[in-house]
Enzyme design. Structure first.
Site, mmCIF file in Angstrom:
data_model
loop_
_atom_site.group_PDB
_atom_site.id
_atom_site.type_symbol
_atom_site.label_atom_id
_atom_site.label_comp_id
_atom_site.label_asym_id
_atom_site.label_seq_id
_atom_site.Cartn_x
_atom_site.Cartn_y
_atom_site.Cartn_z
ATOM 1 N N GLY A 71 0.781 -1.235 0.000
ATOM 2 C CA GLY A 71 0.000 0.000 0.000
ATOM 3 C C GLY A 71 0.805 1.274 0.000
ATOM 4 N N GLU A 72 2.025 1.244 -0.574
ATOM 5 C CA GLU A 72 2.839 2.459 -0.542
ATOM 6 C C GLU A 72 2.237 3.579 -1.375
ATOM 7 O OE1 GLU A 72 7.434 4.021 -1.199
ATOM 8 O OE2 GLU A 72 7.027 1.904 -0.846
ATOM 9 N N ARG A 73 1.578 3.261 -2.480
ATOM 10 C CA ARG A 73 0.948 4.313 -3.292
ATOM 11 C C ARG A 73 -0.162 4.996 -2.493
ATOM 12 N NH1 ARG A 73 -1.945 3.033 -7.193
ATOM 13 N NH2 ARG A 73 -1.593 4.757 -8.608
ATOM 14 N N ARG A 74 -0.958 4.214 -1.758
ATOM 15 C CA ARG A 74 -2.004 4.799 -0.917
ATOM 16 C C ARG A 74 -1.387 5.680 0.164
ATOM 17 N NH1 ARG A 74 -4.294 -0.718 0.660
ATOM 18 N NH2 ARG A 74 -2.662 -1.474 -0.742
ATOM 19 N N GLU A 106 3.063 -8.164 -4.357
ATOM 20 C CA GLU A 106 1.932 -7.251 -4.438
ATOM 21 C C GLU A 106 2.023 -6.397 -5.692
ATOM 22 O OE1 GLU A 106 -0.228 -3.396 -2.702
ATOM 23 O OE2 GLU A 106 1.920 -3.636 -2.768
ATOM 24 N N ASN A 107 3.203 -5.894 -5.992
ATOM 25 C CA ASN A 107 3.381 -5.077 -7.191
ATOM 26 C C ASN A 107 3.208 -5.893 -8.464
ATOM 27 O OD1 ASN A 107 4.350 -2.094 -6.747
ATOM 28 N ND2 ASN A 107 5.263 -3.280 -5.100
ATOM 29 N N ARG A 110 -0.442 -6.515 -9.129
ATOM 30 C CA ARG A 110 -1.172 -5.318 -9.526
ATOM 31 C C ARG A 110 -0.689 -4.762 -10.861
ATOM 32 N NH1 ARG A 110 -4.072 -2.776 -5.371
ATOM 33 N NH2 ARG A 110 -3.912 -3.844 -3.380
ATOM 34 N N ALA A 111 0.321 -5.414 -11.449
ATOM 35 C CA ALA A 111 0.862 -5.004 -12.756
ATOM 36 C C ALA A 111 1.272 -3.535 -12.751
ATOM 37 C CB ALA A 111 -0.153 -5.278 -13.872
#
Length: 294
Positions: A71-74, A106-107, A110-111
């Site tokens: 969840g780093e983008r969040r 995770e990355n 999520r592509a």
């Protein structure tokens, strides 16, 4: 109990708690190196309108301090754009190697990784878990050749890898450059950007660099002439003047022409009304520029 990718058991904790953002740090093993600012702003707008629908996942690496697992983008969206002081999070227990694996997986799922970041992620997974290419391919549901082709991108020079991550050139461009040494790769990278070379153009030029004799021989081979259609005997067709043969620009001439055009654009962008026209006179390509005196 749930099993992660590498067969280790981990406690399934689903308790959501609010943590101060000042106590949270990004994952040290985060494979994503480039975060698009526009995408972060769009995500922040969505979170502002609808709330954070999915909490981030963190681990407590020391008392009162947490590291992001997913969840780093969040996290970036709510801290850099929305200025939240706290964020909903699920706190779990995880070792370093598991944290690294989860960040990568995770990355990948999520592509969201560029081809180079994906290759680095595969390499990290193999290194941290003593895995072979075949074993990794089986674990992630890909073929071994797929994994091997991704890993080959890591043989590219650093500037070329950065260009792929930033979307300056495509993965296919990069694969063509693998045939060159690092200095040649960097030089070709500049040409691709300057001349807007396609993958096909790049492949042809790389072949000329790697094997100039074969490339010259291929260019010198004349194309087979089409079969002549017999003229009717009753009336002979009048002779027509042969059209003047036009020669294609070579690589150096193309670079010179592109440089002139870019310079003209800079002049026009400054506000000066410059007129130009181009003429192809067979052996000469002529650029005529009219610059006003006043």
């Amino acid at each position: 109990m749930a099993l992660n990718l590498f067969g280790r058991k981990k406690k399934d904790e689903k308790v959501v708690t609010e943590l101060p953002v000042s106590a949270i740090v990004p994952n040290r093993f985060q494979p994503r190196k480039v975060f698009q600012e526009d995408a972060i702003k769009e995500l922040a707008a969505t979170i502002s309108d609808h709330g954070l629908l999915q909490p981030i996942v963190v681990r407590e690496y020391e008392h009162g301090h947490y590291e992001i697992i997913a969840g780093e983008r969040r996290f970036r969206a709510v801290t850099t754009q929305l200025n939240w002081e706290k964020i909903p999070a699920i706190v779990t227990t995880m070792a370093d190697d598991e944290s690294a694996a989860m960040a990568i997986i995770e990355n990948l799922q999520r592509a969201q990784l560029s081809p180079v970041e994906e290759a680095r992620a595969y390499n990290d997974l193999m290194t941290q878990n003593a895995m072979t290419q075949a074993n990794l391919a089986r674990r992630i549901g890909k073929s071994q050749s797929f994994v091997a082709n991704k890993l080959r991108l890591l043989k590219l020079s650093a500037p070329v890898q950065t260009a792929i991550m930033n979307g300056v050139i495509s993965e296919r461009h990069g694969r063509e450059l693998l045939r060159l040494d690092p200095e040649q790769q960097t030089a070709m990278l500049e040409r691709i950007a300057l001349e807007g070379l396609t993958v096909k153009d790049t492949a042809r030029i790389v072949q000329e660099i790697v094997d100039p004799e074969a490339a010259a021989a291929e260019q010198a081979t004349p194309a087979p002439a089409p079969e002549a259609t017999p003229e009717p005997e009753a009336k002979a067709a009048p002779a027509k003047p042969k059209p003047r043969k036009r020669r294609a620009l070579n690589h150096d001439s193309r670079i010179a022409l592109n440089t002139i055009k870019k310079s003209l654009k800079l002049v026009k962008d400054s506000g000066m009304k410059v007129k130009e026209r181009e003429e192809d006179d067979g052996d000469v390509y002529r650029v005529i520029i009219e610059i006003p005196k006043k």
